[in-house]
Structures are given as structure tokens and as C-alpha cells.
Design a protein around this motif. Structure first.
Motif, PDB file in Angstrom:
ATOM      1  N   VAL A 145       0.730  -1.050   0.035  1.00 11.82           N
ATOM      2  CA  VAL A 145       0.044   0.098   0.076  1.00 11.82           C
ATOM      3  C   VAL A 145       0.806   1.307   0.219  1.00 11.82           C
ATOM      4  O   VAL A 145       0.633   2.207  -1.069  1.00 11.82           O
ATOM      5  N   TYR A 146       1.873   1.150   0.831  1.00 15.57           N
ATOM      6  CA  TYR A 146       2.854   2.431   0.994  1.00 15.57           C
ATOM      7  C   TYR A 146       3.457   2.712  -0.306  1.00 15.57           C
ATOM      8  O   TYR A 146       3.550   3.857  -0.984  1.00 15.57           O
ATOM      9  N   VAL A 147       4.345   1.560  -0.927  1.00 11.28           N
ATOM     10  CA  VAL A 147       5.012   1.851  -2.231  1.00 11.28           C
ATOM     11  C   VAL A 147       3.919   2.124  -3.380  1.00 11.28           C
ATOM     12  O   VAL A 147       4.500   2.715  -4.298  1.00 11.28           O
ATOM     13  N   SER A 148       2.685   1.687  -3.291  1.00 11.27           N
ATOM     14  CA  SER A 148       1.723   1.858  -4.532  1.00 11.27           C
ATOM     15  C   SER A 148       1.709   3.432  -4.504  1.00 11.27           C
ATOM     16  O   SER A 148       1.422   3.933  -5.775  1.00 11.27           O
ATOM     17  N   THR A 149       1.967   4.026  -3.762  1.00  8.91           N
ATOM     18  CA  THR A 149       1.709   5.651  -3.700  1.00  8.91           C
ATOM     19  C   THR A 149       2.733   6.173  -4.469  1.00  8.91           C
ATOM     20  O   THR A 149       2.552   7.391  -5.084  1.00  8.91           O
ATOM     21  N   GLN A 150       3.968   5.336  -4.722  1.00  7.06           N
ATOM     22  CA  GLN A 150       5.101   6.181  -5.254  1.00  7.06           C
ATOM     23  C   GLN A 150       5.207   5.350  -6.807  1.00  7.06           C
ATOM     24  O   GLN A 150       5.471   6.151  -7.671  1.00  7.06           O
ATOM     25  N   LEU A 151       4.858   4.362  -6.881  1.00  5.30           N
ATOM     26  CA  LEU A 151       5.076   3.643  -8.278  1.00  5.30           C
ATOM     27  C   LEU A 151       3.909   3.318  -8.968  1.00  5.30           C
ATOM     28  O   LEU A 151       3.754   2.920 -10.063  1.00  5.30           O
ATOM     29  N   GLY A 152       2.601   3.371  -8.143  1.00  2.00           N
ATOM     30  CA  GLY A 152       1.495   2.946  -8.923  1.00  2.00           C
ATOM     31  C   GLY A 152       0.576   2.034  -8.353  1.00  2.00           C
ATOM     32  O   GLY A 152       1.286   0.928  -7.639  1.00  2.00           O
ATOM     33  N   PRO A 153      -0.593   1.656  -8.513  1.00  2.00           N
ATOM     34  CA  PRO A 153      -1.446   0.794  -7.930  1.00  2.00           C
ATOM     35  C   PRO A 153      -1.124  -0.815  -8.037  1.00  2.00           C
ATOM     36  O   PRO A 153      -1.622  -1.804  -7.561  1.00  2.00           O
ATOM     37  N   TRP A 154      -0.582  -0.947  -9.181  1.00  2.00           N
ATOM     38  CA  TRP A 154      -0.008  -2.363  -9.633  1.00  2.00           C
ATOM     39  C   TRP A 154       0.641  -3.098  -8.482  1.00  2.00           C
ATOM     40  O   TRP A 154       0.831  -4.308  -8.433  1.00  2.00           O
ATOM     41  N   VAL A 155       1.496  -2.214  -7.640  1.00  2.00           N
ATOM     42  CA  VAL A 155       2.116  -2.944  -6.652  1.00  2.00           C
ATOM     43  C   VAL A 155       1.498  -3.545  -5.621  1.00  2.00           C
ATOM     44  O   VAL A 155       1.727  -4.571  -5.056  1.00  2.00           O
ATOM     45  N   LEU A 156       0.107  -3.114  -5.723  1.00  2.00           N
ATOM     46  CA  LEU A 156      -0.843  -3.842  -4.621  1.00  2.00           C
ATOM     47  C   LEU A 156      -1.075  -5.323  -5.061  1.00  2.00           C
ATOM     48  O   LEU A 156      -1.410  -6.286  -4.013  1.00  2.00           O
ATOM     49  N   LEU A 157      -0.693  -5.938  -6.207  1.00  2.00           N
ATOM     50  CA  LEU A 157      -0.596  -7.214  -6.515  1.00  2.00           C
ATOM     51  C   LEU A 157       0.277  -7.954  -5.647  1.00  2.00           C
ATOM     52  O   LEU A 157      -0.018  -9.072  -5.256  1.00  2.00           O
ATOM     53  N   ILE A 158       1.342  -7.409  -5.377  1.00  2.00           N
ATOM     54  CA  ILE A 158       2.011  -8.159  -4.385  1.00  2.00           C
ATOM     55  C   ILE A 158       1.710  -8.525  -3.022  1.00  2.00           C
ATOM     56  O   ILE A 158       1.720  -9.601  -2.484  1.00  2.00           O
ATOM     57  N   GLY A 159       0.926  -7.545  -2.217  1.00  2.00           N
ATOM     58  CA  GLY A 159       0.471  -7.664  -1.254  1.00  2.00           C
ATOM     59  C   GLY A 159      -0.863  -8.455  -1.360  1.00  2.00           C
ATOM     60  O   GLY A 159      -1.333  -9.107  -0.217  1.00  2.00           O
ATOM     61  N   THR A 187      12.547 -18.139  -0.195  1.00  2.00           N
ATOM     62  CA  THR A 187      13.331 -17.220  -0.834  1.00  2.00           C
ATOM     63  C   THR A 187      12.636 -15.953  -1.533  1.00  2.00           C
ATOM     64  O   THR A 187      12.862 -14.685  -1.191  1.00  2.00           O
ATOM     65  N   VAL A 188      11.590 -16.590  -2.479  1.00  2.00           N
ATOM     66  CA  VAL A 188      10.835 -15.792  -3.156  1.00  2.00           C
ATOM     67  C   VAL A 188       9.931 -14.595  -1.918  1.00  2.00           C
ATOM     68  O   VAL A 188       9.772 -13.458  -2.217  1.00  2.00           O
ATOM     69  N   ALA A 189       9.416 -15.297  -1.156  1.00  2.00           N
ATOM     70  CA  ALA A 189       8.521 -14.455  -0.126  1.00  2.00           C
ATOM     71  C   ALA A 189       9.580 -13.446   0.894  1.00  2.00           C
ATOM     72  O   ALA A 189       8.980 -12.366   0.960  1.00  2.00           O
ATOM     73  N   ALA A 190      10.723 -13.880   1.049  1.00  2.00           N
ATOM     74  CA  ALA A 190      11.671 -12.926   1.668  1.00  2.00           C
ATOM     75  C   ALA A 190      12.152 -11.743   0.776  1.00  2.00           C
ATOM     76  O   ALA A 190      12.108 -10.486   1.129  1.00  2.00           O
ATOM     77  N   ALA A 216      10.555  -7.983  -8.058  1.00  2.00           N
ATOM     78  CA  ALA A 216      10.042  -9.046  -6.902  1.00  2.00           C
ATOM     79  C   ALA A 216       8.608  -9.591  -7.502  1.00  2.00           C
ATOM     80  O   ALA A 216       8.270 -10.620  -7.142  1.00  2.00           O
ATOM     81  N   LEU A 217       7.787  -8.869  -8.056  1.00  2.00           N
ATOM     82  CA  LEU A 217       6.420  -9.223  -8.541  1.00  2.00           C
ATOM     83  C   LEU A 217       6.674 -10.347  -9.516  1.00  2.00           C
ATOM     84  O   LEU A 217       5.685 -11.473  -9.326  1.00  2.00           O
ATOM     85  N   GLY A 218       7.448 -10.210 -10.516  1.00  2.19           N
ATOM     86  CA  GLY A 218       7.524 -11.286 -11.577  1.00  2.19           C
ATOM     87  C   GLY A 218       8.055 -12.584 -10.636  1.00  2.19           C
ATOM     88  O   GLY A 218       7.415 -13.751 -10.857  1.00  2.19           O
ATOM     89  N   SER A 219       8.963 -12.610  -9.693  1.00  2.00           N
ATOM     90  CA  SER A 219       9.216 -13.858  -9.022  1.00  2.00           C
ATOM     91  C   SER A 219       8.070 -14.340  -8.023  1.00  2.00           C
ATOM     92  O   SER A 219       7.935 -15.635  -8.168  1.00  2.00           O
ATOM     93  N   LEU A 220       7.189 -13.464  -7.848  1.00  3.01           N
ATOM     94  CA  LEU A 220       6.079 -13.885  -7.098  1.00  3.01           C
ATOM     95  C   LEU A 220       5.028 -14.570  -7.768  1.00  3.01           C
ATOM     96  O   LEU A 220       4.488 -15.717  -7.565  1.00  3.01           O
ATOM     97  N   ARG A 226       3.875 -21.652 -10.007  1.00  2.00           N
ATOM     98  CA  ARG A 226       4.370 -23.048 -10.001  1.00  2.00           C
ATOM     99  C   ARG A 226       3.732 -23.969  -8.784  1.00  2.00           C
ATOM    100  O   ARG A 226       3.482 -25.275  -8.970  1.00  2.00           O
ATOM    101  N   ASP A 227       3.300 -23.426  -7.808  1.00  2.68           N
ATOM    102  CA  ASP A 227       2.677 -23.903  -6.711  1.00  2.68           C
ATOM    103  C   ASP A 227       1.136 -24.425  -7.209  1.00  2.68           C
ATOM    104  O   ASP A 227       0.752 -25.568  -6.796  1.00  2.68           O
ATOM    105  N   VAL A 228       0.564 -23.374  -7.837  1.00  2.00           N
ATOM    106  CA  VAL A 228      -0.689 -23.601  -8.181  1.00  2.00           C
ATOM    107  C   VAL A 228      -0.811 -24.965  -9.247  1.00  2.00           C
ATOM    108  O   VAL A 228      -1.742 -25.842  -9.210  1.00  2.00           O
TER     109      VAL A 228
END
Length: 255
Positions: A145-159, A187-190, A216-220, A226-228
Motif C-alpha cells: 500500500v505504501y509503495v503503491s503511492t510512489q510506483l502505482g496501484p499495480w504494486v498492490l498485486l504483491i500484497g 526465498t521469493v517470499a523474503a 519481485a512481482l515477477g518472482s512472486l 508453480r505452486d498452483v
């Protein structure tokens, strides 16, 4: 029955102390930065929700001891509550970036401590693993939420991805099957927390922060995909795992 009530009372005392420490942290933050209504209300809501959910989970789990590892996780949850309040307050006034980054960094550094404590003390439990997971997930959501205010709402996909997965599992029960332990998944989670912390600190140029968070989003996406895929293939080829076996596997893989 009396013995069980004694254990339950002790566990509830632990959660009450945790809520008290959370309120103390909010008071300190409020005094230090003059936190506004949004920060206070969000921080108090987090403290109450954590206390209520954890108290109920402990009562249902019938644990005899809260355990040192859960105390570490509760401490991390307190820090996450502080970060949550600061992020909420940032929508009303300029955020104290140094303070926010400091609390987040300590919370991330302590992420591996509770697991080590649990293994060394032989106190790994399904509840402890779930508690640890939920604290991690919520911190990533708040940072998104915090970083999305700087880079855009797409960051919310991570959270939001983990919560979307949980919602999808209600419609597709095969997603609830236990996954095998994976170093790559951990590792990806970290990486998500580290990437969001770097971007939130604004120490690097905008394009560098953008590249870091996109990676980071790409790795997530890769990790979840992979898990699905593994869960889908497993659901097609194996019989359902009894609930008792799922709990046992979660305890073995905990932390």
C-alpha cells in the motif's frame, strides 16, 4: 477441566500483554511524530484485531504454553502494527521515512528468528506456523500500500496475491492441499519484503525502485504459478489427504 482453564488463562494473559505493548508503541509513535487520527485508528484496529483473532485461535488450539517462538512472532506483530499506523498516517501527512524503514527492517530481520527458536526449543506447532505466515503476509500488504503511492496501484498485486489465493481456495478446495517444503518459495517470499523496503526507503532512483519491485512481482507470480500447477496436478492424481494428516504435515514443515 480446572487445569485446562488455568492454561487458557495464561495464554490469554500473553495476548493481553501483547496488546498492551502494541498500545504503548502507538503512544510512543504518536508522541514522537504527532500521529493523526488515521494512524491512531488504524493502529488501534490492528491491535484489537490481533488480540481477538489470536485469543480465539489459542482457545481453539488448546495449547498448554504460548511458547518462546510465538512470543517472538507476537513481537514482530507489534512492530507490524506500528508500521501499519505509520502508513495510514502517511495519507494525511509526510511520513517519517527513517522511522518507518527502521521498524520494517527489524520486523523483517526477526522473521527467521521465531523459526529457529521453535526448532531449538521443540515448540513448532501448526498455530505458530500460521501466526508467523499471517504476520508476514500482512506486513507485505501494508508495504505494498505504501509503495503503491510512489510506483502505482499495480504494486498492490504483491500484497494482495496471497489473500487472492486464500479466496480462490474457498471456491477450489484442491488449493488447500499442503505444499512440499521449498527453499525457492521461502526465498521469493523474503525478497518481497526486501524489495518493498528498498523502494519505500527511496534511497535509489525511481527507475531502480521500479525495476526492483517489478522483479519481485515477477518472482512472486512465478512462485504462485508453480505452486498452483503442482496442486492442480496432485489433485488429479492422488486421493484427498485426511485433515489429520494435513495438520501433521504442517507441523513438520512449520517454520
Amino acid at each position: 477441566m480446572a487445569l485446562n482453564n488455568t492454561y487458557d488463562a495464561r495464554l490469554q494473559q500473553e495476548t493481553a500483554v501483547g496488546a498492551g505493548v502494541q498500545l504503548l508503541l502507538l503512544a510512543l509513535l504518536g508522541t514522537a511524530i504527532g500521529m493523526g487520527p488515521a494512524g491512531w485508528l488504524t493502529g488501534l484496529a490492528f491491535a484489537f484485531a490481533t488480540w481477538a483473532v489470536l485469543s480465539r485461535a489459542l482457545h481453539r488450539s488448546r495449547l498448554r504454553s504460548f511458547g518462546p517462538a510465538n512470543r517472538v512472532t507476537l513481537g514482530r506483530a507489534t512492530l507490524v502494527g506500528g508500521v501499519t499506523a505509520l502508513v495510514a498516517d502517511s495519507f494525511e501527512s509526510a511520513p517519517p521515512v527513517t522511522l518507518l524503514v527502521g521498524l520494517t527492517a527489524v520486523a523483517l530481520l526477526l522473521d527467521g528468528v521465531d523459526g529457529k527458536v521453535a526448532r531449538r526449543t521443540g515448540t513448532s506447532t501448526a498455530l505458530g506456523a500460521r501466526f508467523d505466515m499471517e504476520v508476514d503476509a500482512f506486513l507485505i500488504l501494508v508495504l505494498s500500500v505504501y509503495v503503491s503511492t510512489q510506483l502505482g496501484p499495480w504494486v498492490l498485486l504483491i500484497g494482495g496475491m496471497r489473500y487472492a489465493f486464500v479466496a480462490a481456495a474457498r471456491l477450489a478446495p484442491w488449493l488447500n492441499a499442503p505444499l512440499p517444503p521449498s527453499f525457492a518459495r521461502k526465498t521469493v517470499a523474503a525478497v518481497q519484503g526486501i524489495a518493498l523496503l528498498l523502494a519505500g526507503a527511496e534511497l535509489l532512483p525511481h527507475l531502480a525502485n521500479l525495476a526492483i519491485v517489478l522483479s519481485a512481482l515477477g518472482s512472486l507470480l512465478w512462485s504462485f504459478g508453480r505452486d498452483v500447477r503442482w496442486l492442480w496436478r496432485t489433485s488429479r492424481t492422488t486421493a484427498p489427504i485426511p485433515a489429520e494428516a494435513q495438520v501433521r504435515e504442517l507441523e513438520l514443515a512449520a517454520r
